[in-house]
Design a protein around this motif. Structure first.
Motif, PDB file in Angstrom:
ATOM      1  N   UNK B 263       0.901  -1.137   0.004  1.00  0.00           N
ATOM      2  CA  UNK B 263      -0.018  -0.045   0.086  1.00  0.00           C
ATOM      3  C   UNK B 263       0.830   1.395   0.042  1.00  0.00           C
ATOM      4  N   UNK B 264       2.014   1.186   0.202  1.00  0.00           N
ATOM      5  CA  UNK B 264       3.131   2.265   0.221  1.00  0.00           C
ATOM      6  C   UNK B 264       3.696   2.224  -1.187  1.00  0.00           C
ATOM      7  N   UNK B 265       3.432   3.307  -2.009  1.00  0.00           N
ATOM      8  CA  UNK B 265       3.926   3.542  -3.261  1.00  0.00           C
ATOM      9  C   UNK B 265       4.792   4.533  -3.281  1.00  0.00           C
ATOM     10  N   UNK B 266       5.769   4.443  -4.318  1.00  0.00           N
ATOM     11  CA  UNK B 266       6.625   5.815  -4.580  1.00  0.00           C
ATOM     12  C   UNK B 266       5.653   6.553  -5.824  1.00  0.00           C
ATOM     13  N   UNK B 267       5.494   7.651  -5.917  1.00  0.00           N
ATOM     14  CA  UNK B 267       4.793   8.294  -6.770  1.00  0.00           C
ATOM     15  C   UNK B 267       4.937   7.973  -8.107  1.00  0.00           C
ATOM     16  N   UNK B 268       6.400   7.532  -8.475  1.00  0.00           N
ATOM     17  CA  UNK B 268       6.705   7.176  -9.805  1.00  0.00           C
ATOM     18  C   UNK B 268       6.138   5.795 -10.015  1.00  0.00           C
ATOM     19  N   UNK B 269       6.016   4.931  -9.030  1.00  0.00           N
ATOM     20  CA  UNK B 269       5.338   3.650  -9.339  1.00  0.00           C
ATOM     21  C   UNK B 269       3.740   3.801  -9.469  1.00  0.00           C
ATOM     22  N   UNK B 270       3.164   4.634  -8.739  1.00  0.00           N
ATOM     23  CA  UNK B 270       1.859   4.792  -8.718  1.00  0.00           C
ATOM     24  C   UNK B 270       1.482   5.561 -10.189  1.00  0.00           C
ATOM     25  N   UNK B 271       2.190   6.614 -10.396  1.00  0.00           N
ATOM     26  CA  UNK B 271       1.708   7.246 -11.999  1.00  0.00           C
ATOM     27  C   UNK B 271       2.214   6.380 -12.861  1.00  0.00           C
ATOM     28  N   UNK B 272       3.425   5.415 -12.971  1.00  0.00           N
ATOM     29  CA  UNK B 272       3.487   4.714 -13.944  1.00  0.00           C
ATOM     30  C   UNK B 272       2.711   3.786 -14.319  1.00  0.00           C
ATOM     31  N   UNK B 273       2.047   3.057 -13.285  1.00  0.00           N
ATOM     32  CA  UNK B 273       1.205   2.044 -13.372  1.00  0.00           C
ATOM     33  C   UNK B 273       0.049   2.486 -14.045  1.00  0.00           C
ATOM     34  N   UNK B 274      -0.393   3.999 -13.632  1.00  0.00           N
ATOM     35  CA  UNK B 274      -1.778   4.424 -14.103  1.00  0.00           C
ATOM     36  C   UNK B 274      -1.479   5.077 -15.236  1.00  0.00           C
ATOM     37  N   UNK B 275      -0.640   5.825 -15.659  1.00  0.00           N
ATOM     38  CA  UNK B 275      -0.337   6.406 -17.008  1.00  0.00           C
ATOM     39  C   UNK B 275       0.252   5.728 -18.077  1.00  0.00           C
ATOM     40  N   UNK B 276       1.634   5.110 -17.756  1.00  0.00           N
ATOM     41  CA  UNK B 276       2.075   4.013 -18.792  1.00  0.00           C
ATOM     42  C   UNK B 276       1.333   2.804 -18.900  1.00  0.00           C
TER      43      UNK B 276
END
Lengths: 277, 478
Positions: B263-276
């Motif tokens: 449940x703890x994400x880096x913003x990079x991971x969170x956004x990469x999952x959603x965007x890319x």
């Protein structure tokens, strides 16, 4: 650039597949321990797979995977002559290979294929390699012949005793460590409980133990931190700091938990895929 | 003060508002928040420009767009001419019109801003780029190759983010053969994996990339600089120059307990999952992401705003931005912060996480925060936070850490000859962008650390100019 599947073989029908893929740039650069990230189609996710072998002259790499969810099931549907959409690599730090008197390479299940490439690297460096491989039964053992072609010994353990020692690879490993004082390093690749058990066995012997972590990854190039793991109390990224780490320093419990973080989503995806096909 | 003695010199026309999706609608979809000016709105806004003799706005622009020039053409009804002016110095006008922090650049320098509201330069830039592309499709004006070059000049760019795209756009317009190597499967770098669809539609990025393809730029995906291809190999293959624009990398964590909880994400991971990975459309797309109910985002920059607004759109009931200073110190673009607040993101300012707390399955259940107070200004001029000792728990199931990045080691380790700064980034000549390896240039986050799209573009432009000057001749530099 198409990443064409030039050879495809069911190693274990319905379960484990081997593919030889045309990827000259990756084949040229790949070293033991490296992995690739691939994507089957444009709705697909990026999945990491360890490179099991390479043939720079032919410009190919070999991948071996277990069908565990939608992405691997989808990959398994591809046939010889078809293309994988994206293959990116070689990624991760290559195996650190030092001159050793003797090395034991332990592989479990699909991990045997990945271990094969590392064992080969040690062999090419002039190290005596003892392979120890295990599976539930003899039909689930992989790469026996390939390993046999360069390892003076391939020791086998099966849960049901259908081949080799009846029991776990760790029992074979312990016995060998007791008898063979030339062993200077142990490498283990396989399911997390197996790697954890191997590290526990080697600890009292004080033998350097290398494990290869199969963390969840997204980009695989050091951007996202999804693959982070705790090694010696520090956060490390499996994709750029690993995937190989000191087995005596890895927090395996955390790794197991993190590997399960998308279990619900993975099941949902796989169920939907199976219902459609 | 006696108001009557002052002559009111406010501009007659107020700044033309930007049409937007209403907050309650957009907070649940991934469509673009701002809708763009119509022709009449653009004409009205353009009419506000004073056409200063010595325009300050232009000095405020990292790529020195001739702002009065493009606005003058727009006012004269010459939209195509306005686009040509933009493209002279900016390879990505549709992107910049959307994501630049105009309030501290062009608009921050606009003379109208002294007494009222500045000209909406970013919105006009976007209007010109979008409407031009809408009418001209793929055949966007791509600039003219000035002449056939005396010999073929080849330049390789590593990475396909804003700095590399700027180099590619600038040099290919001069007839240079540019090849761009991208590690991911999609082109655009942070414009694709980082900035969400609702702020920068991926079609806009694709359109800009297609325009460069039309200019002859070759793009190769799945090529990792430092792994699939090395810098010295590119030089050996006969590339005259190599530009390194690989972006920042490794997300920073705070090294506090519980950061590896589920449940703890880096913003990079969170956004990469959603965007890319298009995880917002899971399971239609295969990449999953946790749809948190109670989300906290840590940090106060644009990335934090993007992550918080993404979490809302994924259905979160509550989203808090936790920041250790106050609203005024947040580095985010003003518009992003305002949009986030309108959409329902809450601020938890003067708070700093001490630890993440998990359940028996190592799933995140809360974060323990410590109240901060503002002390003396630090090196950045912002008042620095100091702990008060007062702690409290915020129940959350998702934490997104957006406190910046460290240099990505892949290319740097494979290119040991590159001289690095003390902070571990690539050291370049500030005038030319050239690194310690002759013929090898660098720019963007891998030189400066995490910064803005436009500053990366500025660095790309600087490098492209010096490459043009060195290999084509000073006449080519513009």
């Amino acid at each position: 650039m198409p990443y064409r599947i030039v050879k495809r073989k069911d190693l274990i029908p319905g379960q484990t597949v081997l593919m030889v893929v045309d990827a000259p740039m990756i084949a040229e650069k790949a070293r033991p321990g490296n992995f690739v990230i691939l994507r089957v189609n444009d709705h697909g996710e990026r999945i990491p797979l360890t490179i099991a072998d390479r043939d720079p002259a032919a410009g190919t790499i070999t991948i071996v995977f277990l069908v565990v969810g939608k992405s691997t099931a989808l990959l398994a549907t591809l046939q010889e002559g078809e293309d994988i959409l994206d293959v990116c690599g070689p990624l991760g730090r290559p195996t650190h290979i030092e001159k050793r008197k003797a090395v034991i390479c332990v592989g479990g299940g699909t991990g045997i294929a990945a271990m094969h490439h590392i064992a080969k690297g040690h062999h090419e460096a002039g190290n005596r390699v003892v392979a120890v491989i295990g599976a539930r039964n003899k039909d689930l053992l992989l790469f026996c012949d390939e390993l046999g072609s360069f390892c003076p010994e391939v020791l086998v353990a099966t849960d049901d005793g259908s081949r080799g020692h009846k029991g776990f690879v760790t029992e074979v490993l312990r016995k060998r460590l007791e008898e063979d004082k030339d062993i200077e390093e142990v490498v283990a690749i396989g399911p997390v409980p197996m790697m954890e058990a191997v590290a526990k066995v080697t600890k009292p012997f004080g033998v350097k133990t290398t494990v290869s972590l199969n963390s969840i990854m997204v980009d695989g190039i050091g951007m996202c931190g999804a693959c982070r793991c705790t090694v010696d109390g520090h956060v490390r990224f499996a994709c750029v700091d690993g995937p190989e780490f000191d087995g005596h320093a890895v927090d395996f419990q955390e790794l197991r938990m993190r590997l399960g973080q998308f279990r619900c989503e993975e099941k949902q995806s796989f169920d939907q895929f199976k219902a459609r096909s | 003060m006696n108001e009557k003695t002052k002559t009111p010199k406010k501009p007659k026309t107020p700044r033309t508002p930007m049409p937007e999706q209403p907050p309650f609608v957009r907070a649940r979809n991934f469509l673009e928040v701002t809708l763009g000016y119509a022709a009449e709105q653009a004409a009205l806004e353009a009419s506000r420009c004073l056409q200063c003799k010595t325009p300050l706005c232009r000095k405020g622009c990292p790529v020195e767009i001739d702002i009065p020039g493009f606005i003058a053409r727009l006012r004269a009804g010459d939209r195509d001419g306005a686009y040509a002016v933009l493209r002279q110095t900016n390879s990505l006008p549709a992107v910049c019109g959307r994501v630049c922090p105009q309030e501290v650049q062009c608009e921050g320098s606009c003379i109208l801003g002294k007494k009222g509201e500045p000209v909406a330069i970013g919105r006009l830039e976007r209007y010109v780029a979008d409407s031009f592309a809408a009418e001209n499709g793929c055949m966007q004006l791509t600039g003219q190759a000035t002449c056939s070059l005396p010999r073929e000049i080849r330049v390789a760019c590593i990475g396909s983010g804003p700095s590399s795209l700027t180099v590619a756009g600038y040099l290919s317009a001069l007839g240079v053969k540019v090849t761009v190597f991208e590690a991911l499967h999609e082109l655009g770098g942070v414009l694709i994996y980082g900035i969400p669809e609702f702020r920068l539609p991926k079609d806009v990025v694709r359109r800009e990339v297609d325009a460069m393809r039309a200019l002859g730029v070759e793009f190769k995906t799945n090529w990792v600089g430092g792994r699939t291809i090395l810098v010295r190999e590119l030089l050996d293959q006969g590339f005259d120059a190599v530009f390194i624009g690989v972006g920042a990398g490794l997300p920073r964590f705070m090294d506090i307990p519980g950061e590896s909880l589920i449940g703890v994400y880096s913003a990079n991971e969170y956004l990469t999952r959603v965007n890319l990975g298009r995880a917002y459309a899971f399971p239609e797309y295969d990449t999953p992401v946790t749809r948190g109910r109670h989300v906290a985002v840590f940090g106060g920059g644009n990335v934090a705003m993007d992550a918080a607004r993404t979490a809302l759109r994924l259905g979160a009931e509550s989203v808090h931005i936790v920041y250790r200073r106050t609203k005024g110190e947040m580095p985010a673009r003003r518009e992003e912060l305002e949009h986030a607040l309108e959409e329902g993101v809450k601020l938890e300012i003067l708070a700093n996480p001490l630890r993440y707390n998990g359940d028996e399955n190592r799933r995140l259940v809360s974060v323990t925060l410590e109240r901060q107070k503002l002390g003396e200004p630090d090196a950045s001029g912002r008042r620095s936070p100091a702990p008060t000792g007062e702690t409290f728990d915020l129940p959350i199931d998702t934490a997104i850490i957006a406190i910046g990045t460290r240099p990505n080691p892949i290319l740097l380790e494979s290119t040991p000859e590159l001289k690095l700064s003390k902070r571990g980034y690539i050291e370049v000549d500030p005038e030319t962008g050239e690194t310690s390896i002759p013929g090898v240039y660098a720019g963007g986050d891998i030189v400066t650390g995490a910064a803005t799209v436009i500053s990366a573009m500025g660095a790309g432009r600087r490098a492209a100019r010096s490459i043009a000057g060195k290999f084509i001749g000073e006449d080519a530099v513009r």
